[in-house]
Scaffold this active site. Structure first.
Site, mmCIF file in Angstrom:
data_model
loop_
_atom_site.group_PDB
_atom_site.id
_atom_site.type_symbol
_atom_site.label_atom_id
_atom_site.label_comp_id
_atom_site.label_asym_id
_atom_site.label_seq_id
_atom_site.Cartn_x
_atom_site.Cartn_y
_atom_site.Cartn_z
ATOM 1 N N HIS A 80 102.091 87.607 1.360
ATOM 2 C CA HIS A 80 100.670 87.486 1.690
ATOM 3 C C HIS A 80 100.370 88.369 2.891
ATOM 4 O O HIS A 80 101.241 88.621 3.720
ATOM 5 C CB HIS A 80 100.321 86.023 1.994
ATOM 6 C CG HIS A 80 98.857 85.763 2.109
ATOM 7 N ND1 HIS A 80 98.186 85.857 3.298
ATOM 8 C CD2 HIS A 80 97.932 85.420 1.172
ATOM 9 C CE1 HIS A 80 96.901 85.582 3.105
ATOM 10 N NE2 HIS A 80 96.723 85.314 1.834
ATOM 11 N N ASP A 83 98.579 81.924 -5.272
ATOM 12 C CA ASP A 83 98.498 82.445 -6.636
ATOM 13 C C ASP A 83 99.755 82.132 -7.446
ATOM 14 O O ASP A 83 99.710 82.095 -8.674
ATOM 15 C CB ASP A 83 98.286 83.963 -6.615
ATOM 16 C CG ASP A 83 96.959 84.343 -5.993
ATOM 17 O OD1 ASP A 83 95.952 83.728 -6.372
ATOM 18 O OD2 ASP A 83 96.936 85.228 -5.126
#
Length: 456
Positions: A333, A392
């Protein structure tokens, strides 16, 4: 003939012009270093370039210790309240949490029971689309991409607003609440139109019900029989809560600030944010995760074989497997390093739904990849920080278990994030700031104009 079909001469010309455009648009990478330009507004150390202030959401992933940045487990904070406490609160009360979260993000405080009921009643009132809107706007021009349908529908709602350009706080709030309430219908009807006209499936148009939560309405409108289990609705509600806001620095929320700063209308600002979220680098990552796992499942026979999983992830990283991008989707991320709190929260409830659906083995495969992938990435020295699973990684698996079609993955993200966008639009208007206009340095050399008859 299709409107966008080209003849051979047009294709040849466009091919030549595209090469010229690409060459003229290329900037040497070393110039970014020379002028200390932070590409993507990110520093190499991950802190990011400060471009604004917000009180809506906070993404916390490190502390400073004697001048050095030290990574810590990630935290996501809505209006000063840790997301873990928000989730714990409504889960323990056995309530749906998305509407409460929307109230908190929009108005800065948690609602009491009376305010919550009044807010939910207002959203229920605003669920209804204008008469014949679904038929005339959505069904008559079905798109193969539901995000396109969503953006087009939002812009079309401008025409049904008696005062669309009024940017007073009361009017903007009314517009935002209407959009929050009707986003599920716009997205689901867009999918039903796609499924019918492009997939030759039966057409189902279920009206939203005032007695259902937003999560329940999504499932009820999406499914032919409108049936769902309590756990299914609660897990979708949780996913909506976790995706509702992620600080002002995420691309679509930043877009909302930028476009709002011009003084434009709510519909244009939200449509711009939808366009941002549609991009696969922002809103479509969970689709790639699901596709990657389908590939892993087809290539690895024994899902318990960690050595085989490691070897295949190494191939993916080396661009020798899956889509050959060199990316292990759902891992890493831009801000979080040690952990993404959304993934941590979601993982626990995903395990419960996997048990209900009889998909424990697939869930175990996810957990093995979550453990092995960061080790593979760190060995490859392709990242400058510790990496972990992001939201996700598990959200796509959730939607898959809920039998939500892949075309709806990003639209569901939008159904959630419209709350954050609305809060950021309101914040930008409340602070009556200047138009956001960052600086770009021109690095092209000076040249003289050459007359047409003198050009070679």
């Amino acid at each position: 003939m299709n409107y966008f079909n080209l003849d051979k001469s047009e294709e040849t010309m466009l091919s030549m012009l595209s090469r010229m455009a690409e060459e003229s648009g290329f900037i040497k990478p070393e110039l970014y270093r020379k002028y200390e330009v932070k590409r993507g507004l990110r520093d190499l150390d991950g802190k990011g370039v400060l471009v604004g202030l917000t009180e809506i959401g906070e993404v916390h992933s490190y502390i400073m210790d004697e001048g050095e940045k030290v990574s810590v487990p990630g935290r996501l904070i809505y209006r000063g309240i840790d997301i873990r406490d928000i989730v714990k609160g409504f889960v323990q009360d056995e309530r749906f949490g998305f509407e409460e979260t929307a109230y908190l993000l929009l108005f800065g405080n948690l609602p009491d029971q009376k305010a919550q009921k009044e807010f939910e009643a207002l959203l229920s009132l605003y669920q209804r689309l204008p008469e014949d809107f679904a038929r005339d706007v959505i069904l008559k021009a079905p798109s193969k991409d539901i995000m396109n349908t969503l953006a087009r529908s939002v812009l079309a709602l401008y025409s049904f607003d008696d005062n669309p350009d009024d940017t007073s706080m009361q009017n903007v709030l009314k517009q935002c609440l209407r959009l929050i309430a009707c986003f599920p219908s716009l997205a689901v009807y867009g999918y039903q139109a796609f499924s019918h006209y492009h997939g030759n499936q039966s057409l189902y148009i279920h009206s939203p019900r005032a007695d259902l939560s937003i999560a329940e309405n999504i499932l009820a409108m999406l499914r032919p029989d409108s049936n769902y289990t309590k756990l299914e609705a609660r897990l979708l509600d949780l996913a909506l809560v976790l995706h509702a806001e992620h600080g002002g620095g995420n691309n679509s929320s930043f877009v909302t600030h930028v476009v709002t700063s011009t003084g434009t209308d709510t519909y244009s600002a939200i449509a711009a944010a939808i366009g941002s979220l549609k991009g696969p680098r922002h809103g479509g990552a969970n689709i790639k995760v699901v596709q990657m796992f389908e590939d892993i499942k087809s290539k690895i026979k024994d899902w318990e074989d960690e050595e085989a999983i490691e070897q295949y992830l190494t191939q993916i990283l080396a661009k020798d497997a899956f889509d050959r991008s060199g990316l292990i989707y759902g891992i890493g991320h831009a801000v979080y390093s040690i952990s993404d709190p959304r993934a941590v929260i979601l993982k626990h409830y995903v395990s419960l739904l996997a048990q209900e659906k009889g998909l424990e083995d697939e869930f175990k495969l996810y957990t093995k990849v979550e453990k092995i992938a960061p080790e593979v990435i760190s060995r490859g020295n392709t990242m400058y920080k510790t990496v972990s699973a992001n939201v996700d990684f598990y959200s796509g698996f959730v939607y898959k278990m809920l039998n939500i079609p892949m075309e709806m993955f990003t639209p569901i993200f939008a159904i959630s994030r419209i709350v954050g966008w609305s809060a950021h639009r309101i914040e930008e208007i409340a602070n009556t700031g200047k138009i956001i206009r960052p600086a770009y340095k021109n690095v092209a050399p000076r040249r003289k104009y050459v007359r047409m008859n003198e050009r070679s």
